[in-house]
Design a protein around this motif. Sequence first.
Motif, PDB file in Angstrom:
ATOM      1  N   CYS A 165      22.435  19.598  -3.781  1.00  0.00           N
ATOM      2  CA  CYS A 165      23.638  18.782  -3.865  1.00  0.00           C
ATOM      3  C   CYS A 165      24.526  19.080  -2.655  1.00  0.00           C
ATOM      4  N   TYR A 166      25.410  18.146  -2.314  1.00  0.00           N
ATOM      5  CA  TYR A 166      26.256  18.347  -1.143  1.00  0.00           C
ATOM      6  C   TYR A 166      27.450  17.393  -1.169  1.00  0.00           C
ATOM      7  N   TYR A 167      28.444  17.743  -0.376  1.00  0.00           N
ATOM      8  CA  TYR A 167      29.588  16.878  -0.110  1.00  0.00           C
ATOM      9  C   TYR A 167      29.417  16.358   1.315  1.00  0.00           C
ATOM     10  N   LEU A 168      29.476  15.037   1.504  1.00  0.00           N
ATOM     11  CA  LEU A 168      29.260  14.450   2.822  1.00  0.00           C
ATOM     12  C   LEU A 168      30.565  13.881   3.375  1.00  0.00           C
ATOM     13  N   PHE A 169      30.942  14.357   4.560  1.00  0.00           N
ATOM     14  CA  PHE A 169      32.143  13.884   5.254  1.00  0.00           C
ATOM     15  C   PHE A 169      31.729  13.241   6.577  1.00  0.00           C
ATOM     16  N   GLU A 170      32.605  12.381   7.103  1.00  0.00           N
ATOM     17  CA  GLU A 170      32.280  11.685   8.354  1.00  0.00           C
ATOM     18  C   GLU A 170      33.486  11.697   9.290  1.00  0.00           C
ATOM     19  N   ILE A 171      33.209  12.041  10.545  1.00  0.00           N
ATOM     20  CA  ILE A 171      34.219  12.010  11.604  1.00  0.00           C
ATOM     21  C   ILE A 171      33.665  11.171  12.749  1.00  0.00           C
ATOM     22  N   SER A 172      34.457  10.212  13.227  1.00  0.00           N
ATOM     23  CA  SER A 172      34.076   9.413  14.396  1.00  0.00           C
ATOM     24  C   SER A 172      34.838   9.940  15.602  1.00  0.00           C
ATOM     25  N   SER A 173      34.116  10.210  16.689  1.00  0.00           N
ATOM     26  CA  SER A 173      34.749  10.811  17.859  1.00  0.00           C
ATOM     27  C   SER A 173      34.067  10.331  19.141  1.00  0.00           C
ATOM     28  N   PRO A 174      34.827  10.104  20.215  1.00  0.00           N
ATOM     29  CA  PRO A 174      34.210   9.730  21.493  1.00  0.00           C
ATOM     30  C   PRO A 174      33.660  10.940  22.242  1.00  0.00           C
ATOM     31  N   ASP A 175      34.049  12.134  21.833  1.00  0.00           N
ATOM     32  CA  ASP A 175      33.727  13.335  22.596  1.00  0.00           C
ATOM     33  C   ASP A 175      32.291  13.804  22.436  1.00  0.00           C
ATOM     34  N   ILE A 176      31.570  13.289  21.430  1.00  0.00           N
ATOM     35  CA  ILE A 176      30.188  13.729  21.278  1.00  0.00           C
ATOM     36  C   ILE A 176      29.218  12.629  21.723  1.00  0.00           C
ATOM     37  N   CYS A 177      29.750  11.557  22.313  1.00  0.00           N
ATOM     38  CA  CYS A 177      28.890  10.480  22.799  1.00  0.00           C
ATOM     39  C   CYS A 177      28.026  10.980  23.952  1.00  0.00           C
ATOM     40  N   PHE A 178      26.817  10.445  24.040  1.00  0.00           N
ATOM     41  CA  PHE A 178      25.884  10.852  25.080  1.00  0.00           C
ATOM     42  C   PHE A 178      26.449  10.507  26.448  1.00  0.00           C
ATOM     43  N   LYS A 179      26.466  11.479  27.336  1.00  0.00           N
ATOM     44  CA  LYS A 179      27.018  11.289  28.681  1.00  0.00           C
ATOM     45  C   LYS A 179      25.924  11.511  29.712  1.00  0.00           C
ATOM     46  N   GLY A 180      24.868  10.697  29.628  1.00  0.00           N
ATOM     47  CA  GLY A 180      23.752  10.807  30.559  1.00  0.00           C
ATOM     48  C   GLY A 180      24.019  10.058  31.847  1.00  0.00           C
ATOM     49  N   PRO A 181      23.070  10.113  32.801  1.00  0.00           N
ATOM     50  CA  PRO A 181      23.259   9.456  34.096  1.00  0.00           C
ATOM     51  C   PRO A 181      23.133   7.943  34.047  1.00  0.00           C
ATOM     52  N   TYR A 182      22.570   7.437  32.948  1.00  0.00           N
ATOM     53  CA  TYR A 182      22.395   5.996  32.843  1.00  0.00           C
ATOM     54  C   TYR A 182      23.150   5.495  31.632  1.00  0.00           C
ATOM     55  N   TYR A 183      23.402   4.223  31.583  1.00  0.00           N
ATOM     56  CA  TYR A 183      24.061   3.643  30.417  1.00  0.00           C
ATOM     57  C   TYR A 183      23.130   2.637  29.769  1.00  0.00           C
ATOM     58  N   ASN A 184      23.369   2.351  28.523  1.00  0.00           N
ATOM     59  CA  ASN A 184      22.496   1.448  27.780  1.00  0.00           C
ATOM     60  C   ASN A 184      22.794  -0.003  28.099  1.00  0.00           C
ATOM     61  N   VAL A 185      21.733  -0.782  28.254  1.00  0.00           N
ATOM     62  CA  VAL A 185      21.895  -2.217  28.486  1.00  0.00           C
ATOM     63  C   VAL A 185      22.078  -2.936  27.163  1.00  0.00           C
ATOM     64  N   LEU A 186      21.274  -2.555  26.196  1.00  0.00           N
ATOM     65  CA  LEU A 186      21.372  -3.143  24.869  1.00  0.00           C
ATOM     66  C   LEU A 186      21.760  -2.060  23.891  1.00  0.00           C
ATOM     67  N   SER A 187      22.193  -2.437  22.715  1.00  0.00           N
ATOM     68  CA  SER A 187      22.600  -1.465  21.705  1.00  0.00           C
ATOM     69  C   SER A 187      21.562  -1.373  20.605  1.00  0.00           C
ATOM     70  N   GLY A 188      21.702  -0.337  19.767  1.00  0.00           N
ATOM     71  CA  GLY A 188      20.818  -0.175  18.625  1.00  0.00           C
ATOM     72  C   GLY A 188      19.436   0.273  19.043  1.00  0.00           C
ATOM     73  N   SER A 189      18.445  -0.045  18.185  1.00  0.00           N
ATOM     74  CA  SER A 189      17.091   0.424  18.429  1.00  0.00           C
ATOM     75  C   SER A 189      16.446  -0.275  19.616  1.00  0.00           C
ATOM     76  N   GLN A 190      17.040  -1.388  20.092  1.00  0.00           N
ATOM     77  CA  GLN A 190      16.485  -2.111  21.210  1.00  0.00           C
ATOM     78  C   GLN A 190      17.012  -1.605  22.544  1.00  0.00           C
ATOM     79  N   SER A 191      17.785  -0.519  22.549  1.00  0.00           N
ATOM     80  CA  SER A 191      18.432  -0.041  23.776  1.00  0.00           C
ATOM     81  C   SER A 191      17.406   0.361  24.824  1.00  0.00           C
TER      82      SER A 191
END
Length: 213
Positions: A165-191
């Motif tokens: 059993c568990y308690y599930l919490f959610e935090i949305s933050s820009p600071d953990i977004c992937f900061k790689g050398p390239y950016y995505n052209v499309l979003s989701g699984s088609q990226s």
Amino acid sequence: MKYLQTQNSAFVILLTYISTRVFGQKPAPLCTFTNHKTSQSEMNKRLQPLLGRVFETREKESLYTYNIGICVNVDPQKKFGENVGVVQIADKAPRHWVIGYYNNSQLIEGTDWLILEYLDGQKYGSHCGQEPRKARIMIKCDRNVKSGEETVKIIRQETDKTQDCYYLFEISSPDICFKGPYYNVLSGSQSMHIPQCLMFVIPVFVYFLHIIP
């Protein structure tokens, strides 16, 4: 001579003050990942922007408030104990339950999300096999949220099980977004990344150059 003695005394006082300010500072808050082989500093690295933050939330029409600390005690006075990562507080009766401790943590990492888990909370009384409570804090990438203005919400309290059993919490933050050398052209699984797109586009372009007179 008296003037020099006064100067020396003032210097000693100033040096003592500076030493107290520097060496008396509390170390940065950190989680302890007891089951991970990776170094503790590396495990805490992706959490760095949120380390030390304390959030508060409650379910709609709920009788409970939740305090959530990111690798820090949820209350500076430590009235709930040491190393308390998440605590559930009843609104009416003066009662609380420790959901998990940050000195026994686990971390699951994705490209644009993290799950921080606190273990060894107070045991359930009559359900979930009377196992210790635990908290799962999902931190997901959201570039629409301003850094430092994150909020937390409780997603669910999973207690309709015989174990895990568990308690599930959610935090949305820009600071953990992937900061790689390239950016995505499309979003989701088609990226796809820019270099991957070029791998398909260039051969097609060369082909047309050969067949067009």
